[in-house]
Design a protein around this motif. Sequence first.
Motif, PDB file in Angstrom:
ATOM      1  N   UNK A  97     -53.257 -40.563  52.682  1.00  0.00           N
ATOM      2  CA  UNK A  97     -53.537 -39.758  53.624  1.00  0.00           C
ATOM      3  C   UNK A  97     -52.222 -38.633  53.954  1.00  0.00           C
ATOM      4  N   UNK A  98     -52.973 -37.587  54.075  1.00  0.00           N
ATOM      5  CA  UNK A  98     -51.787 -36.349  54.221  1.00  0.00           C
ATOM      6  C   UNK A  98     -51.811 -35.675  55.716  1.00  0.00           C
ATOM      7  N   UNK A  99     -50.586 -35.501  56.210  1.00  0.00           N
ATOM      8  CA  UNK A  99     -50.702 -34.974  57.518  1.00  0.00           C
ATOM      9  C   UNK A  99     -50.376 -33.384  57.274  1.00  0.00           C
ATOM     10  N   UNK A 100     -51.066 -32.433  57.489  1.00  0.00           N
ATOM     11  CA  UNK A 100     -50.930 -31.220  57.108  1.00  0.00           C
ATOM     12  C   UNK A 100     -50.895 -30.154  58.491  1.00  0.00           C
ATOM     13  N   UNK A 101     -49.929 -30.440  58.953  1.00  0.00           N
ATOM     14  CA  UNK A 101     -49.895 -29.672  60.377  1.00  0.00           C
ATOM     15  C   UNK A 101     -50.642 -30.561  61.370  1.00  0.00           C
ATOM     16  N   UNK A 102     -50.348 -31.710  61.414  1.00  0.00           N
ATOM     17  CA  UNK A 102     -51.211 -32.646  62.264  1.00  0.00           C
ATOM     18  C   UNK A 102     -50.091 -32.831  63.536  1.00  0.00           C
ATOM     19  N   UNK A 103     -50.543 -32.444  64.895  1.00  0.00           N
ATOM     20  CA  UNK A 103     -49.269 -32.603  65.845  1.00  0.00           C
ATOM     21  C   UNK A 103     -49.623 -33.642  66.745  1.00  0.00           C
TER      22      UNK A 103
END
Length: 209
Positions: free
Chosen positions: A85-91
């Motif tokens: 799971x990649x948090x790519x600008x997940x706020x």
Amino acid sequence: MKRLAVLASGSGSNLQAIIDAIKNKDLTDVEIAIIVSNKKDAYALERARLNNIEDVFLNPKDFNSNEDFDKKIVEVLKTKEIDLIVLAGYLKILTDVFINAFENKIINIHPALLPHFGGKGMYGKKVHEAVLKNNEKESGCSVHYVTLGIDEGPIICQKKVPVLPNDTVDTLAARVLDEEHKLIVEGVKLALSCKVIACKDPTKYNISS
Ligand code: GRF
């Protein structure tokens, strides 16, 4: 084939970097199985649609708590056989419900040289404002494993950039973001290859100069 889930709340330029790396075969044997956002108008969802990738919007307002929201995301992701799971600008801050469901399988990209300029409230332009206010001579970006603490997880890789004398928040942010787009791909490769486990010893971090 390794399967990614990407979570994003905004423009999704880091997501696009992963999409492009798959297209140009910089990332091989990898596919993005799903893109999830907590923001209905996140351009990241449009990038999903433009690239025929399943996209899901989950509205936090439809849930009684952050835990219930995360329970729903976990439920959706568990049906997709996700490897990373990649948090790519997940706020949104992940709760233990999410982190415990995917231990050592969640990475995040942060626009600073962690452990500096990270933690609660340190996101987006606030990071670069703090770097400039501190008269730092360099900044950069980091990819790290996500743990319960905010931006505290073991670092997978980092990239330094110079802070220039007449930098503004926007010029520094743009320079860092350019490097993020390369680092996020390196971080996915390392995490998928398990070359970097969630180690506690900072001397083992992979810092490219
Ligand atoms: C990036 O600066 C990333 O480091 C931070 O949020 C920003 C996301 O940008 N977590 P984008 O949505 O990938 O363009």
